[in-house]
Design a protein around this motif. Sequence first.
Motif, PDB file in Angstrom:
ATOM      1  N   LEU A  53       0.838  -1.199   0.000  1.00  0.00           N
ATOM      2  CA  LEU A  53       0.000   0.000   0.000  1.00  0.00           C
ATOM      3  C   LEU A  53       0.873   1.249   0.000  1.00  0.00           C
ATOM      4  CD1 LEU A  53      -2.805  -0.568   2.630  1.00  0.00           C
ATOM      5  CD2 LEU A  53      -3.099   0.052   0.248  1.00  0.00           C
ATOM      6  N   TYR A  54       1.847   1.242   0.897  1.00  0.00           N
ATOM      7  CA  TYR A  54       2.739   2.380   1.037  1.00  0.00           C
ATOM      8  C   TYR A  54       3.458   2.636  -0.290  1.00  0.00           C
ATOM      9  CZ  TYR A  54       6.212   5.280   3.583  1.00  0.00           C
ATOM     10  OH  TYR A  54       7.002   6.293   4.055  1.00  0.00           O
ATOM     11  N   ALA A  55       4.025   1.548  -0.839  1.00  0.00           N
ATOM     12  CA  ALA A  55       4.773   1.691  -2.089  1.00  0.00           C
ATOM     13  C   ALA A  55       3.855   2.140  -3.227  1.00  0.00           C
ATOM     14  CB  ALA A  55       5.451   0.369  -2.441  1.00  0.00           C
ATOM     15  N   ALA A  56       2.665   1.554  -3.293  1.00  0.00           N
ATOM     16  CA  ALA A  56       1.769   1.857  -4.413  1.00  0.00           C
ATOM     17  C   ALA A  56       1.340   3.320  -4.388  1.00  0.00           C
ATOM     18  CB  ALA A  56       0.537   0.954  -4.367  1.00  0.00           C
ATOM     19  N   ILE A  57       1.189   3.874  -3.177  1.00  0.00           N
ATOM     20  CA  ILE A  57       0.768   5.269  -3.106  1.00  0.00           C
ATOM     21  C   ILE A  57       1.983   6.195  -3.223  1.00  0.00           C
ATOM     22  CG2 ILE A  57      -0.556   6.949  -1.746  1.00  0.00           C
ATOM     23  CD1 ILE A  57      -2.267   4.697  -0.793  1.00  0.00           C
ATOM     24  N   ALA A  60       8.863   0.029   6.464  1.00  0.00           N
ATOM     25  CA  ALA A  60      10.283  -0.066   6.090  1.00  0.00           C
ATOM     26  C   ALA A  60      10.431  -0.739   4.720  1.00  0.00           C
ATOM     27  CB  ALA A  60      11.045  -0.853   7.146  1.00  0.00           C
ATOM     28  N   LEU A  61       9.743  -1.867   4.550  1.00  0.00           N
ATOM     29  CA  LEU A  61       9.813  -2.583   3.274  1.00  0.00           C
ATOM     30  C   LEU A  61       9.158  -1.772   2.158  1.00  0.00           C
ATOM     31  CD1 LEU A  61       8.955  -6.286   4.175  1.00  0.00           C
ATOM     32  CD2 LEU A  61      11.096  -5.415   3.271  1.00  0.00           C
ATOM     33  N   GLY A  62       8.033  -1.125   2.483  1.00  0.00           N
ATOM     34  CA  GLY A  62       7.306  -0.364   1.474  1.00  0.00           C
ATOM     35  C   GLY A  62       8.150   0.758   0.906  1.00  0.00           C
ATOM     36  N   ALA A 100       1.443   9.699   0.845  1.00  0.00           N
ATOM     37  CA  ALA A 100       1.538   8.315   1.296  1.00  0.00           C
ATOM     38  C   ALA A 100       2.118   8.231   2.699  1.00  0.00           C
ATOM     39  CB  ALA A 100       2.401   7.518   0.335  1.00  0.00           C
ATOM     40  N   ASN A 101       2.829   9.286   3.145  1.00  0.00           N
ATOM     41  CA  ASN A 101       3.438   9.221   4.469  1.00  0.00           C
ATOM     42  C   ASN A 101       2.432   9.138   5.600  1.00  0.00           C
ATOM     43  OD1 ASN A 101       5.785   9.327   3.118  1.00  0.00           O
ATOM     44  ND2 ASN A 101       6.712  10.896   4.398  1.00  0.00           N
ATOM     45  N   ALA A 102       1.159   9.262   5.252  1.00  0.00           N
ATOM     46  CA  ALA A 102       0.141   9.031   6.276  1.00  0.00           C
ATOM     47  C   ALA A 102      -0.007   7.539   6.547  1.00  0.00           C
ATOM     48  CB  ALA A 102      -1.196   9.611   5.821  1.00  0.00           C
ATOM     49  N   ILE A 103       0.341   6.714   5.570  1.00  0.00           N
ATOM     50  CA  ILE A 103       0.106   5.270   5.682  1.00  0.00           C
ATOM     51  C   ILE A 103       0.850   4.624   6.861  1.00  0.00           C
ATOM     52  CG2 ILE A 103       0.325   3.040   4.467  1.00  0.00           C
ATOM     53  CD1 ILE A 103      -1.655   4.494   2.957  1.00  0.00           C
ATOM     54  N   PRO A 104       2.170   4.867   7.015  1.00  0.00           N
ATOM     55  CA  PRO A 104       2.843   4.205   8.133  1.00  0.00           C
ATOM     56  C   PRO A 104       2.229   4.575   9.491  1.00  0.00           C
ATOM     57  CG  PRO A 104       4.463   5.067   6.620  1.00  0.00           C
ATOM     58  CD  PRO A 104       3.138   5.572   6.153  1.00  0.00           C
ATOM     59  N   VAL A 105       1.889   5.848   9.671  1.00  0.00           N
ATOM     60  CA  VAL A 105       1.326   6.273  10.958  1.00  0.00           C
ATOM     61  C   VAL A 105      -0.021   5.606  11.196  1.00  0.00           C
ATOM     62  CG1 VAL A 105       0.699   8.239  12.355  1.00  0.00           C
ATOM     63  CG2 VAL A 105       2.437   8.494  10.623  1.00  0.00           C
ATOM     64  N   VAL A 106      -0.892   5.693  10.200  1.00  0.00           N
ATOM     65  CA  VAL A 106      -2.233   5.133  10.352  1.00  0.00           C
ATOM     66  C   VAL A 106      -2.150   3.622  10.546  1.00  0.00           C
ATOM     67  CG1 VAL A 106      -4.423   4.744   9.171  1.00  0.00           C
ATOM     68  CG2 VAL A 106      -3.328   6.979   9.058  1.00  0.00           C
ATOM     69  N   CYS A 107      -1.360   2.968   9.698  1.00  0.00           N
ATOM     70  CA  CYS A 107      -1.230   1.517   9.811  1.00  0.00           C
ATOM     71  C   CYS A 107      -0.606   1.124  11.142  1.00  0.00           C
ATOM     72  CB  CYS A 107      -0.408   0.954   8.658  1.00  0.00           C
ATOM     73  SG  CYS A 107      -1.287   0.957   7.096  1.00  0.00           S
ATOM     74  N   SER A 108       0.292   1.961  11.647  1.00  0.00           N
ATOM     75  CA  SER A 108       0.933   1.659  12.919  1.00  0.00           C
ATOM     76  C   SER A 108      -0.098   1.476  14.025  1.00  0.00           C
ATOM     77  CB  SER A 108       1.904   2.777  13.287  1.00  0.00           C
ATOM     78  OG  SER A 108       2.462   2.540  14.570  1.00  0.00           O
ATOM     79  N   PHE A 109      -1.031   2.416  14.102  1.00  0.00           N
ATOM     80  CA  PHE A 109      -2.063   2.318  15.137  1.00  0.00           C
ATOM     81  C   PHE A 109      -2.958   1.096  14.923  1.00  0.00           C
ATOM     82  CE2 PHE A 109      -1.393   7.021  15.513  1.00  0.00           C
ATOM     83  CZ  PHE A 109      -0.924   6.978  16.816  1.00  0.00           C
ATOM     84  N   LEU A 110      -3.125   0.703  13.658  1.00  0.00           N
ATOM     85  CA  LEU A 110      -4.028  -0.415  13.369  1.00  0.00           C
ATOM     86  C   LEU A 110      -3.318  -1.762  13.444  1.00  0.00           C
ATOM     87  CD1 LEU A 110      -5.838   1.063  10.229  1.00  0.00           C
ATOM     88  CD2 LEU A 110      -6.595   1.168  12.599  1.00  0.00           C
ATOM     89  N   PHE A 111      -2.141  -1.830  12.848  1.00  0.00           N
ATOM     90  CA  PHE A 111      -1.521  -3.140  12.655  1.00  0.00           C
ATOM     91  C   PHE A 111      -0.204  -3.320  13.409  1.00  0.00           C
ATOM     92  CE2 PHE A 111      -3.595  -2.046   8.496  1.00  0.00           C
ATOM     93  CZ  PHE A 111      -4.773  -2.681   8.809  1.00  0.00           C
ATOM     94  N   GLY A 112       0.195  -2.315  14.202  1.00  0.00           N
ATOM     95  CA  GLY A 112       1.363  -2.459  15.063  1.00  0.00           C
ATOM     96  C   GLY A 112       2.626  -2.882  14.338  1.00  0.00           C
ATOM     97  N   PRO A 113       3.252  -3.970  14.813  1.00  0.00           N
ATOM     98  CA  PRO A 113       4.545  -4.388  14.252  1.00  0.00           C
ATOM     99  C   PRO A 113       4.476  -4.620  12.742  1.00  0.00           C
ATOM    100  CG  PRO A 113       3.916  -5.787  16.111  1.00  0.00           C
ATOM    101  CD  PRO A 113       2.773  -4.880  15.868  1.00  0.00           C
ATOM    102  N   ALA A 114       3.352  -5.134  12.251  1.00  0.00           N
ATOM    103  CA  ALA A 114       3.231  -5.374  10.808  1.00  0.00           C
ATOM    104  C   ALA A 114       3.407  -4.063  10.052  1.00  0.00           C
ATOM    105  CB  ALA A 114       1.881  -5.995  10.479  1.00  0.00           C
TER     106      ALA A 114
END
Lengths: 246, 254, 562
Positions: free
Chosen positions: A11-15, A54-56, A34-48
């Motif tokens: 998702l991160y990479a695609a955006i 990082a990978l994205g 796209a830099n909103a993605i890591p923050v938002v996903c962090s709250f939702l999916f934690g370590p993933a």
Amino acid sequence: MVVLTAICAALYAAILIPFKVVPLIPGITEFRPANAIPVVCSFLFGPAAAWGSALGNLIGDFFGGLGPGDLFGFLANLLYGLVPYAVWEAVTDAPPVPEGPLASLGLLLVMGVAAMLCATVVGWGLHLLGFHPFTVLGTVVLMNNLVVAVVLAPFLLAVLYPRVRRARLLYRDLLGPRRPLPRWRAALGATLVLVGTCTAFAAGELIAGGRWVAPWAAYETASRRLEVGLGLLPLLGLAIVGLALL
Amino acid sequence: MALTLYVAAPTPLHRLHPVTKLGLLAAFVVAAFMVDRPLLLVPLAAVIAVLMVLARALPNVRRLRVMFLLVFFFTLVVWTFFYQSVLVPTYGGFLYGLSTAIRLDTFLATGILFLSTTRVEEVAYALGRLGLPYTMGFTLTLAFRLVPVFFDAALSVVQAQRCRGLEFGRGGVVARLRRFVPVIVPVLIGALRRADRMAMALELRGFNSGRPRTTYLRARAGAADVLAGTLAVATVATYVVLWAAGIGTLAAHP
Amino acid sequence: MTRATAGVASAVTVRDLGCTYAGATRPALDGLTCELPAGGLAVVMGATGAGKSTLARCLTRLVPCFLPADLRGEIRLLGQPIDGARVGALAGTIGMVFQDFEAQLFSTDVTQEIVFGLEHTGVAPDQIPERVTRALAAVGLAGFEGRDPTTLSGGEKQRLAIAGLLALRPPIMVLDEPTTDLDPTGRAEVFDVLGRLRAEGLSLVLIEHDTAAAAAADLLVLLRDGRIAASGAPARLLADVDACLAAGVRPPDVCRVFAMLGLVEPPLDVTAAAERLRARGLVPRVSDEPVSRPAAGSAIIEMRGLGHRYPDGRRALADVSLSIGRGEFIALVGPNGSGKTTLAKHLNGLLAPTEGRVTLEGRDVAGLPLETLAQRVGYVFQDPDHQLFAATVAEEVAFGPQNVGLPAAEVEARVAEALAAVELRERDADPFLLDKGARQRLAVAAILALRPDVLVLDEPTTGLDFREQERMLDLLDRLHAAGRTVIIITHTPWVIAEHARRVVLLKGGRIRYDGPLRPFFADEGLAAEAAFRPPEVTRLGRLLGCTPLSVAELVAWIGRGA
């Protein structure tokens, strides 16, 4: 976990990719909603989300040029996805949605720290490599992350968090409840993250701008890469130790 | 639409062992770090250019030509003005900027060369051989495979929202950014719906089957790898010698 | 028989199976008992929510390993009970294919895709090349080794997913709507593969919406509300038109014709049906077939010499000239890649022509601002999930009107009007939680709120069950009756025959046919070019010397009790 990490990364990479054409600092960073993605996903999916961002970021660079700077990009984005949930969870049990002034303020603070740590690591690393001055890169990344975090992230969280919770895809549903942390440890960890991040960023600006030299890194190199590189290291270390405590 | 840089061509470079490719990438990066003088970086750039032609990767350079130019001029300007100071132009900064600009373009080219000749599976395999856990490598592959899927989804969503009168190119930064909410939410929700199915499909294919895993892709190093390895070592050695002799370094300009 | 089913009489045995998902109040499955003989084909049909997918997931242990649920009863595969088994441990026993082929591919290389499962089930590396070759050959993908799956068509991707499972050599395969997201060509490819697998002795469980696929089954199971409504030979079950309809399944046209004529035991084959009717003297008497003339309204959209080239140089459309009259109902058809969607996206400026021009009431579309266009030509995308994002249904519908700057009171009026039109009452519901049919209608409402004169819908009935399809088509008929111009892109022959008034067939980016329906369906060659066959009732009629567009029409022509 594997799937969620891959999905966060993709998702991160695609955006990121469409914005490769409007770079802020060419080859290094772009204006990235796209830099909103890591923050938002962090709250939702934690370590993933941490590994995913990082990978994205790395994969995003797979589509537009790879270089030694990606090592620091990897680290910076890992922290960017790690800090929000780790700090939030250590401090409160409340869901990370902007409900009420206190929660909103807390969210902004946590996201701000994450944004600054990410910017500091990118700026530090690329100055250490001698690519771009911290004064430019660190500042630009911070501004970009902050604007995106403030403008986009709370809205996205408000819509997404309840749905992800209903779909039972929150990382706490997948990983089980966290082990309780002693209060002193949570407080110390959060403080170290905050202090380490802020001082490292300030030191980066001052050293790279030629206005200060850290006593433990009093070198004289052409691009000040060692002054910045070693000068920021112990301060960044504080933030990392803080994270390790959480 | 071709998103990736990989060029499917049967060139000797493509056939190199993944670890060799990674080694070459590292060698060029290290070599470029050894010297600052712009002229000394030219031979390295020439070697990379020859390999580019061999790997038929030139179309990718053409595709990213704007990036090369932007990187070059931006780096030059930034260092000229931000060299040990803020917004004060210096000659030392100009020189340093020039060498960094060449170096960054060299990196860009090296990266393109690598990505043009290496599939993501090979990257994962090489990293695995170097000790990265399998799950990490697999996650990288899976994410890579999903990027075009989500990219297409994002394009569809942008068009679908335009049909509802959402105009992207208007207003200030904040207003523009906010318009990404109706784009990001459907893409993310769609991804989540897919996440469930994907996790199930993985298990159905034996992921977590409890049986020991075998490895099929076992690249074998050949004569070409020896040659490429020699090239890598020679490049690094040459530049390390230049560095040790103090030839390539620029003095600090106060 | 090449697979390991010899010696076992029953491939799948289900006894008194019940399943209640964690947190659910109502069981998803209740008291299911059925048996599939080894080497047989079972087709499972039923409305959305009847429990079809749950059954498939129980057979593969995805329930309860993956989706927590309370399971009762017993399942045996090849005579062995499977309770307690892990999903991955059954990989060599039972394979499962889903509708979403993108979610089943994990590699960027066709060969690696097949290798993946083999590695994870511990197949020795020296056996892998042979397994890969065989699996790819079995699905007709020999020669695709090394290709990037991203470059494959939908049908090819789905066949690759099947090959990835076949390589593990499971004697049983479950397929959950494997062709729903495919065009007719892709569907035919997949069914062709299934036919071959069956000939090789695999036992297949197929979940499908189309009764045409059920005709050849050994066993048809109709599910309704988590219970078996009927099970047995397809010919017997499908003949009971009312039972099919009650289960939310569209009965075959032939069965409906026979039922309306009071005949029993309809054959499932059109030729045999025509012979039976002729033998009984039940032949249609039509001297003059009514021609469905396109509505004579003035042109609202005109395309002149339209051409489109993608940035990479591929030509998508060439020399398309089309005049769309006010109040028409047009079906845009053609095989995948023929340019249907590209053409439709020119109607509201999503794509700009590279040659020629498109005008809306005489004004060039390229010069019109987005707000104006959005309020004149509405476009509903195929996947409703590509546009739904708001927290509530009402907010979702209000989004469009707000974007074009309407005042709050007007926005509210539009929301109420649009939701009433699509019969959605749950104003405050979360769109995320609605079922697919309701989400599809919500997507239409979100566009209707802009009150467009022209409504373009890309495959509005795909992925819906028969009841939801009917509901969507009723809605389109009502909008059309109220004076709107409706243009649908579709692959479903009966949808075109029963609802559209004009057909535009595209092939290779050019218009191949543009005109009324009957001549289109009467020309078998044309339909074949569109990659589909005319509706069953039309084919039956053709054998009897007429071109009916619906069951009712043919029956009326034959004359009840004639």
